[in-house]
Design a protein around this motif. Structure first.
Motif, short mmCIF file in Angstrom:
data_model
loop_
_atom_site.label_atom_id
_atom_site.label_comp_id
_atom_site.label_asym_id
_atom_site.label_seq_id
_atom_site.Cartn_x
_atom_site.Cartn_y
_atom_site.Cartn_z
N THR A 130 12.02 -6.02 -0.46
CA THR A 130 10.89 -6.17 -1.39
C THR A 130 11.37 -6.49 -2.80
OG1 THR A 130 9.58 -4.60 -0.07
CG2 THR A 130 8.84 -5.03 -2.32
N SER A 131 12.43 -5.83 -3.23
CA SER A 131 12.97 -6.08 -4.57
C SER A 131 13.45 -7.53 -4.71
CB SER A 131 14.13 -5.12 -4.86
OG SER A 131 13.71 -3.78 -4.79
N ALA A 132 14.13 -8.03 -3.67
CA ALA A 132 14.63 -9.41 -3.71
C ALA A 132 13.48 -10.41 -3.80
CB ALA A 132 15.47 -9.68 -2.46
N ILE A 133 12.41 -10.15 -3.07
CA ILE A 133 11.27 -11.07 -3.08
C ILE A 133 10.57 -11.06 -4.43
CG2 ILE A 133 8.97 -11.47 -2.10
CD1 ILE A 133 10.15 -10.59 0.60
N ILE A 134 10.34 -9.87 -4.98
CA ILE A 134 9.65 -9.77 -6.27
C ILE A 134 10.47 -10.43 -7.39
CG2 ILE A 134 8.93 -8.14 -8.06
CD1 ILE A 134 7.83 -6.36 -5.92
N LEU A 135 11.78 -10.22 -7.37
CA LEU A 135 12.63 -10.83 -8.39
C LEU A 135 12.65 -12.35 -8.30
CD1 LEU A 135 15.64 -8.38 -8.50
CD2 LEU A 135 14.38 -9.17 -10.49
N THR A 136 12.41 -12.88 -7.09
CA THR A 136 12.48 -14.33 -6.89
C THR A 136 11.13 -15.02 -7.06
OG1 THR A 136 14.28 -13.97 -5.30
CG2 THR A 136 13.26 -16.15 -5.33
N VAL A 137 10.09 -14.49 -6.40
CA VAL A 137 8.80 -15.20 -6.39
C VAL A 137 7.63 -14.36 -6.89
CG1 VAL A 137 9.52 -16.71 -4.53
CG2 VAL A 137 8.34 -14.59 -3.96
N THR A 165 0.80 -1.22 0.00
CA THR A 165 0.00 0.00 0.00
C THR A 165 0.84 1.28 0.00
OG1 THR A 165 -0.15 -0.07 2.42
CG2 THR A 165 -1.91 -1.14 1.18
N ALA A 166 2.14 1.15 -0.21
CA ALA A 166 3.00 2.33 -0.25
C ALA A 166 3.68 2.49 -1.60
CB ALA A 166 4.06 2.25 0.86
N GLY A 167 3.29 1.68 -2.57
CA GLY A 167 3.89 1.76 -3.89
C GLY A 167 5.26 1.12 -3.98
N THR A 168 5.72 0.46 -2.92
CA THR A 168 7.05 -0.14 -2.91
C THR A 168 7.13 -1.30 -3.90
OG1 THR A 168 7.22 0.43 -0.56
CG2 THR A 168 8.84 -1.11 -1.44
N MET A 169 6.18 -2.22 -3.84
CA MET A 169 6.17 -3.36 -4.75
C MET A 169 5.96 -2.92 -6.19
SD MET A 169 4.26 -6.58 -2.95
CE MET A 169 5.07 -7.49 -1.63
N ALA A 170 5.02 -1.99 -6.39
CA ALA A 170 4.74 -1.51 -7.74
C ALA A 170 5.97 -0.84 -8.35
CB ALA A 170 3.56 -0.54 -7.70
N SER A 171 6.69 -0.08 -7.55
CA SER A 171 7.89 0.60 -8.05
C SER A 171 8.99 -0.40 -8.38
CB SER A 171 8.40 1.59 -6.99
OG SER A 171 7.42 2.57 -6.70
N ALA A 172 9.11 -1.46 -7.56
CA ALA A 172 10.11 -2.49 -7.85
C ALA A 172 9.79 -3.20 -9.16
CB ALA A 172 10.15 -3.50 -6.70
N ARG A 173 8.49 -3.47 -9.41
CA ARG A 173 8.09 -4.09 -10.67
C ARG A 173 8.42 -3.19 -11.86
NH1 ARG A 173 3.41 -5.99 -7.89
NH2 ARG A 173 2.20 -4.27 -8.73
N LEU A 174 8.21 -1.89 -11.70
CA LEU A 174 8.55 -0.94 -12.76
C LEU A 174 10.05 -1.00 -13.05
CD1 LEU A 174 7.81 1.34 -14.70
CD2 LEU A 174 8.05 2.95 -12.80
N LYS A 189 19.84 -6.23 -12.09
CA LYS A 189 18.38 -6.11 -12.04
C LYS A 189 17.91 -5.81 -10.62
CE LYS A 189 17.34 -9.10 -16.00
NZ LYS A 189 16.73 -10.38 -16.44
N THR A 190 18.54 -6.47 -9.66
CA THR A 190 18.19 -6.22 -8.26
C THR A 190 18.48 -4.77 -7.89
OG1 THR A 190 18.74 -8.52 -7.70
CG2 THR A 190 18.58 -6.95 -5.88
N GLY A 191 19.64 -4.27 -8.34
CA GLY A 191 20.00 -2.89 -8.05
C GLY A 191 19.03 -1.89 -8.65
N LEU A 192 18.61 -2.14 -9.90
CA LEU A 192 17.67 -1.24 -10.56
C LEU A 192 16.29 -1.31 -9.89
CD1 LEU A 192 17.68 0.80 -12.85
CD2 LEU A 192 16.86 -0.98 -14.38
N ALA A 193 15.85 -2.53 -9.57
CA ALA A 193 14.57 -2.68 -8.88
C ALA A 193 14.61 -1.99 -7.52
CB ALA A 193 14.23 -4.16 -8.71
N PHE A 194 15.74 -2.11 -6.83
CA PHE A 194 15.91 -1.45 -5.54
C PHE A 194 15.86 0.07 -5.69
CE2 PHE A 194 19.22 0.55 -2.79
CZ PHE A 194 18.49 0.53 -1.60
N ALA A 195 16.52 0.60 -6.70
CA ALA A 195 16.53 2.05 -6.93
C ALA A 195 15.12 2.59 -7.18
CB ALA A 195 17.46 2.40 -8.09
N PHE A 196 14.37 1.88 -8.03
CA PHE A 196 13.00 2.31 -8.32
C PHE A 196 12.12 2.15 -7.08
CE2 PHE A 196 14.26 2.40 -12.66
CZ PHE A 196 13.30 3.10 -13.35
N SER A 197 12.28 1.03 -6.36
CA SER A 197 11.49 0.79 -5.16
C SER A 197 11.75 1.85 -4.10
CB SER A 197 11.81 -0.60 -4.61
OG SER A 197 11.08 -0.88 -3.46
#
Length: 324
Positions: free
Chosen positions: A240-247, A88-97, A114-122
């Protein structure tokens, strides 16, 4: 006096026993029959299934569930709102972006990149959300997560547009729904980031507890509020980025588990940190077993199961909060 000493011990022992039992159920549930009674008489195929998929999947469930629950608890502490979480804070959505952008513009990038970029966006998306809610005059408990959900939907729409525009929809679809079916011994190691992240949160638990009193009180007590806030958000974004990239995306865990634990054990961050991690893992293990058994031998994505259970629990918490 002795009763007070025994009660937490008994509670912790029960949590450990439940975690072990659900872990065993998870390991020995699946299409390929692997029996606990014949554990030392397994065929080559059964041994391969156990080592390459079942055990990594169970470990992934435990790490993902506990990490998501702790991330939700930490975000609720930082924002002083019980309904804020990576969902509900846009963290997951930003990581997906960030993942979509990496697949479009950096298709040959490594997992670490990819993890670094997802982390930066998140991280960026979460900070935007935090800055945005500070401008909102109506700070009712329900208003903040609704704003976060709308913010997340805007980011998800941008992700979908880019995926369609650059024809990577199929490649990104696996991050739209959480699913542990593809976990194997070769692709779940990123989740081990949870250990150092949880270690940092545990070491800073006292400071995060004080931050729950508010910025003014924390500053008067000598707590570097702004620095710890940045550290906390960075920890949540990386996990959050690590979890989205994995599962993939797992909803509601970061909202309902910390709230349900706090209903029984209070709001002290340091004291409910471990129970929140345990129950987050238990919740994901239970949901995953359901996903594998409801329409056996087929499997339902775990995000669907959690979406149903979590939405009911979330509605209960909302109604309970409004009635107070």
């Amino acid at each position: 006096m002795s009763l007070k000493l025994k009660t937490p011990l008994m509670r912790n022992s029960l949590m450990v026993i439940l975690l072990v039992l659900f872990s065993l159920v998870s390991i020995f549930t699946g299409v390929q029959e692997v029996s606990f009674m014949n554990l030392f008489q397994l065929s080559e195929v059964q041994r391969l299934v156990l080592i390459s998929t079942r055990i990594p999947r169970t470990i992934s469930l435990i790490l993902s569930g506990s990490t998501l629950a702790i991330c939700g608890l930490l975000m609720q502490q930082l924002t002083q709102n019980k309904f804020v979480s990576p969902t509900t804070a846009g963290t997951m959505a930003s990581a997906r972006l960030g993942i979509v952008v990496s697949m479009i513009y950096f298709s040959q990038s490594s997992l670490a990149q990819k993890t670094g970029l997802a982390f930066a966006f998140s991280l960026t998306g979460t900070f935007i959300f935090i800055l945005f809610i500070r401008t909102i005059k109506n700070k009712k408990a329900v208003m903040i997560p609704l704003v976060g959900l709308m913010f997340g939907n805007i980011i998800n729409s941008l992700s979908s547009y880019l995926a369609i525009q650059f024809e990577v929809v199929q490649n990104t679809s696996s991050w739209l729904q959480g699913n542990f079916a593809l976990i194997s011994s070769s692709n779940y190691q990123l989740l081990f980031l949870s250990f150092p992240l949880f270690g940092v949160i545990y070491l800073l638990a006292h400071y995060f507890t004080v931050m729950g009193l508010g910025k003014d009180v924390s500053t008067e007590l000598g707590i570097p509020y702004a620095t710890l806030e940045i550290i906390g958000i960075a920890l949540v974004a990386l996990a959050t980025s690590a979890i989205i990239l994995t599962v993939g995306s797992i909803p509601f865990v970061g909202i309902v588990i910390p709230n349900l634990v706090s209903l029984k054990q209070g709001d002290h961050f340091g004291k409910i940190l471990m129970p929140t991690a345990f129950f987050g893992a238990l919740f994901l293990l239970f949901s995953d077993v359901l996903s594998r058994t409801l329409i056996y031998p087929y499997e339902i994505p775990i995000s669907v199961i959690i979406g149903v259970i979590g939405s009911v629990l979330f509605l209960y918490l909302l109604l309970r909060g409004e009635s107070k």
